[in-house]
Enzyme design. Sequence first.
Site, short mmCIF file in Angstrom:
data_model
loop_
_atom_site.label_atom_id
_atom_site.label_comp_id
_atom_site.label_asym_id
_atom_site.label_seq_id
_atom_site.Cartn_x
_atom_site.Cartn_y
_atom_site.Cartn_z
N TRP A 1 -2.67 -3.21 -1.72
CA TRP A 1 -2.66 -3.82 -1.69
C TRP A 1 -3.40 -5.02 -1.16
O TRP A 1 -2.44 -5.06 -0.07
CB TRP A 1 -1.33 -4.51 -1.70
CG TRP A 1 -0.78 -5.47 -2.25
CD1 TRP A 1 0.01 -5.63 -3.87
CD2 TRP A 1 -0.21 -5.99 -1.97
NE1 TRP A 1 0.01 -7.54 -3.53
CE2 TRP A 1 0.06 -7.36 -2.38
CE3 TRP A 1 -0.57 -6.77 -0.03
CZ2 TRP A 1 0.44 -9.29 -2.34
CZ3 TRP A 1 0.09 -8.45 0.49
CH2 TRP A 1 0.19 -8.79 -0.66
N GLU B 1 18.25 -17.19 -8.93
CA GLU B 1 17.54 -15.93 -9.05
C GLU B 1 17.39 -15.33 -10.46
O GLU B 1 16.32 -14.95 -10.56
CB GLU B 1 19.25 -14.28 -8.76
CG GLU B 1 18.74 -13.08 -9.07
CD GLU B 1 17.49 -12.49 -8.46
OE1 GLU B 1 17.35 -12.74 -7.11
OE2 GLU B 1 17.17 -12.02 -8.61
N ARG C 1 4.92 0.29 -5.92
CA ARG C 1 4.60 -0.45 -4.50
C ARG C 1 3.49 -1.71 -4.29
O ARG C 1 4.02 -2.49 -3.89
CB ARG C 1 4.38 0.37 -3.99
CG ARG C 1 5.58 1.46 -3.37
CD ARG C 1 4.59 2.57 -1.88
NE ARG C 1 4.46 1.90 -1.17
CZ ARG C 1 5.37 1.89 0.03
NH1 ARG C 1 6.39 2.59 0.04
NH2 ARG C 1 5.06 1.39 1.50
N LYS D 1 6.75 -4.19 -4.24
CA LYS D 1 7.63 -3.57 -3.81
C LYS D 1 8.41 -4.20 -2.27
O LYS D 1 9.67 -4.67 -2.91
CB LYS D 1 7.91 -2.15 -4.20
CG LYS D 1 9.10 -1.79 -4.55
CD LYS D 1 9.79 -2.88 -5.63
CE LYS D 1 12.16 -2.34 -5.69
NZ LYS D 1 12.13 -3.52 -6.39
N HIS E 1 18.50 -35.80 -8.86
CA HIS E 1 18.23 -36.24 -7.17
C HIS E 1 16.56 -36.01 -7.75
O HIS E 1 15.66 -35.81 -6.80
CB HIS E 1 18.76 -35.54 -6.24
CG HIS E 1 19.99 -35.56 -6.28
ND1 HIS E 1 20.61 -37.61 -5.63
CD2 HIS E 1 20.94 -35.29 -6.72
CE1 HIS E 1 21.75 -37.32 -5.84
NE2 HIS E 1 22.31 -36.61 -6.33
N ASN F 1 -2.01 2.67 6.09
CA ASN F 1 -0.54 0.59 5.25
C ASN F 1 -0.10 0.02 6.89
O ASN F 1 -0.20 0.32 7.96
CB ASN F 1 0.72 1.37 5.15
CG ASN F 1 0.59 2.20 3.69
OD1 ASN F 1 -0.26 2.65 3.07
ND2 ASN F 1 1.50 2.63 3.10
N GLY F 2 -0.20 -1.16 6.77
CA GLY F 2 0.04 -2.31 7.69
C GLY F 2 -1.28 -3.08 8.37
O GLY F 2 -2.31 -3.12 7.25
N GLU G 1 8.59 -14.24 -11.92
CA GLU G 1 8.06 -13.08 -11.08
C GLU G 1 7.29 -12.50 -12.02
O GLU G 1 6.47 -11.46 -11.93
CB GLU G 1 8.15 -12.18 -10.05
CG GLU G 1 9.79 -11.76 -10.66
CD GLU G 1 10.58 -11.11 -9.18
OE1 GLU G 1 10.10 -11.16 -8.21
OE2 GLU G 1 11.41 -10.76 -9.57
N LYS H 1 13.59 -14.56 -11.52
CA LYS H 1 12.91 -13.51 -12.06
C LYS H 1 11.99 -13.48 -13.06
O LYS H 1 10.99 -13.20 -13.44
CB LYS H 1 14.62 -13.04 -12.66
CG LYS H 1 15.43 -11.85 -11.74
CD LYS H 1 14.66 -10.51 -11.63
CE LYS H 1 14.80 -10.17 -10.55
NZ LYS H 1 14.90 -10.24 -10.02
N CYS I 1 0.70 -0.83 -0.05
CA CYS I 1 0.10 0.26 0.26
C CYS I 1 1.29 0.94 -0.16
O CYS I 1 2.02 1.03 0.52
CB CYS I 1 -0.71 -0.03 1.59
SG CYS I 1 -1.94 -1.70 1.58
C1 F6R Z 1 12.37 -10.30 -6.51
C2 F6R Z 1 12.07 -9.48 -5.90
C3 F6R Z 1 11.68 -9.66 -4.39
C4 F6R Z 1 12.47 -9.28 -2.99
C5 F6R Z 1 12.30 -8.93 -1.41
C6 F6R Z 1 12.77 -9.08 -0.30
O1 F6R Z 1 12.34 -9.64 -7.45
O2 F6R Z 1 12.05 -7.70 -5.81
O3 F6R Z 1 12.25 -11.04 -4.42
O4 F6R Z 1 14.01 -9.01 -3.13
O5 F6R Z 1 10.80 -9.32 -1.48
O6 F6R Z 1 12.50 -7.13 -0.68
P1 F6R Z 1 13.42 -6.35 -0.11
O7 F6R Z 1 15.27 -6.92 -0.56
O8 F6R Z 1 13.12 -5.01 0.09
O9 F6R Z 1 14.03 -6.13 1.68
#
Ligand code: F6R
Length: 613
Positions: A74, A486, A27, A608, A509, A100-101, A493, A490, A2
């Site tokens: 959100w 990673e 976000r 985000k 395995h 927010n929260g 997501e 990517k 949010c």
């Molecule tokens: C993936 C991504 C998320 C963040 C995760 C942690 O591309 O961005 O997996 O890495 O939500 O977020 P932070 O780094 O802000 O603690």
Amino acid sequence: MCGIVAYIGPKAAYPILINGLRRLEYRGYDSAGVAIIQDHNIVLYKRRGKVSDLEDYCMDKDMAACAGIAHTRWATHGEPNDENAHPHLSEDGKLALIHNGIVENYLVLKQELMRRGYTFRSNTDTEVLVHLIEDIYKNEQVDLAEAVRLALSGVVGTYALAILSAENPGQLIVAKRGSPLLIGVGDNEYFIGSDGAPIVEYTKQVIYLKDGEVAVVSPHREIVIKNSENETKRPYLEKLEISLEQLEKGNFDHYMLKEIFEQPNAIKDSMRGRINTQKNVVSLGGIIEYEEKMLNAHRFIIAACGTSWHAGLIGEYLFESLVRMPVEVEYASEFRYRNPVINEDDVLIVISQSGETADTLAALELAKSRGATTIGICNVVGSTLARNTHAGSYTHAGHETGVASTKAFTAQVTVLTLMALGLARKKGKIALSQYYQLINDLESIPGKIEKILTQNDYIKEIAQFVAQTKNAIYLGRGVNFPVALEGALKLKEISYIHAEGYPAAEMKHGPIALIDEAMPVIVLATEQETYEKVVSNIQEVKARKGKIISIVSQGDKLVKEMSDYAIEIPRTEELLTPLASCIPLQLLAYHVALLRGCDVDKPRNLAKSVSVE
Ligand code: F6R
């Protein structure tokens, strides 16, 4: 997650609010709303969907006002729809609130408020807050700010909130606990934001509200801040560390692509001032005071989530290889609930782009409460993580808008490398020649990334093939195993293709059962200690007709010949290869997502900054 924006002052509030909502879109959200004050009445508009839907809805309405609050939601409690969108109104319609929260005890509060005759129009936890404040305001003979403070003393959970009052049209009330909130100070005007993005266009002077504080902001008046004990606190002005340019896409089609291409500079910024090129010495100013603690630590625990956790895994290789100290890497969400053994001579390193990830912050508090030293690696200046750790280093990657983290990841790995190098040297665990070699190689990484980025068109071609599949496997070994994780993250997501990262040798395995002629297998096969082993793994995939997309060292012949597609990257010290090998995987995910018509910068369901657990 949010987002909050609010304004009070002489200007027209609505354009500032809607612009702020657009700046908060990154976000992640599923509905948006705005409330303004007109003739001592609150006027409220909310819409499920995009900020542009709200804007269209408000197009033919009278939006003239000098004060207002706005929100991107959100969904946590209650599905994304118009009713659940914020702001929420009090029973008499004279208060509007955005939040927010999470209110953890909302059910108990809701039942009590319903018993007292309050009607709930939404399924959110947030709505209890506005009714609770109204109830106290009406019954306790206190002013609104005090009613807010008293109401919040009974709330369990986290909040950043802003309140608009029809009876007090010349003021906004804001409060915070656990979720960030900034007050931007202008010329007889105030801008409120859940981060700096909706504020930076108007002012760089900000006050970061602290946990438990409630503030009253009114134009032409000093801000009044009280803490949870009702003591008056002096506002502390700080400079907002982001620029408007960082928030714009520039010539790029998407923020993610811009941020991928920004990596050479982001890495340079992460290193700036931390390597003394004359003396070839690495030093991170932010941790100097705690360096002794780190050097004498019993072990390092690295806690993080998602991409930051992957950076932590690379950190484990770096610290163990160079500093020769034990490291454990933990998912913050698991660590916090496991009753882990933590001692006073442990050092917890928490890694977070946003510095607001709820689980990472909880892991930090747990380790602190057990007496461990806590070190942060964080991108957002002034974030909760940056404030609550004993010491730390900023990544200085610049504002990251794309939900899929790219430049923040490579900047995290850069800082971990610098940290490991500095400690290794001080501990006498690394030969001077290797130390210098690694520093030189690290400094050459931005140039190497520039070269990889020139292969963007070729990677786009490869994406045509991957875009047609339903699944993908990523394989890597050693320090490139976290890169495989990673790369897979990517892809899944932003393109919604199911992808798994595995240590290459683990394939036998289980995952090998998935391999057929339709399965793309993306293999990190740069020249490293386990090169021959990875070659064998590639043979195993080929024997089952899997399609090989390999990341190889420049000049490689063997793996290249075995691959359906091979992307060459410049040679570098093995420990530093993740900084280069992750780049083609970021570009691949980006192009695949585009070809599949996905919203690259705002993938579905993702936020985000994951500020709730
Ligand atoms: C993936 C991504 C998320 C963040 C995760 C942690 O591309 O961005 O997996 O890495 O939500 O977020 P932070 O780094 O802000 O603690």
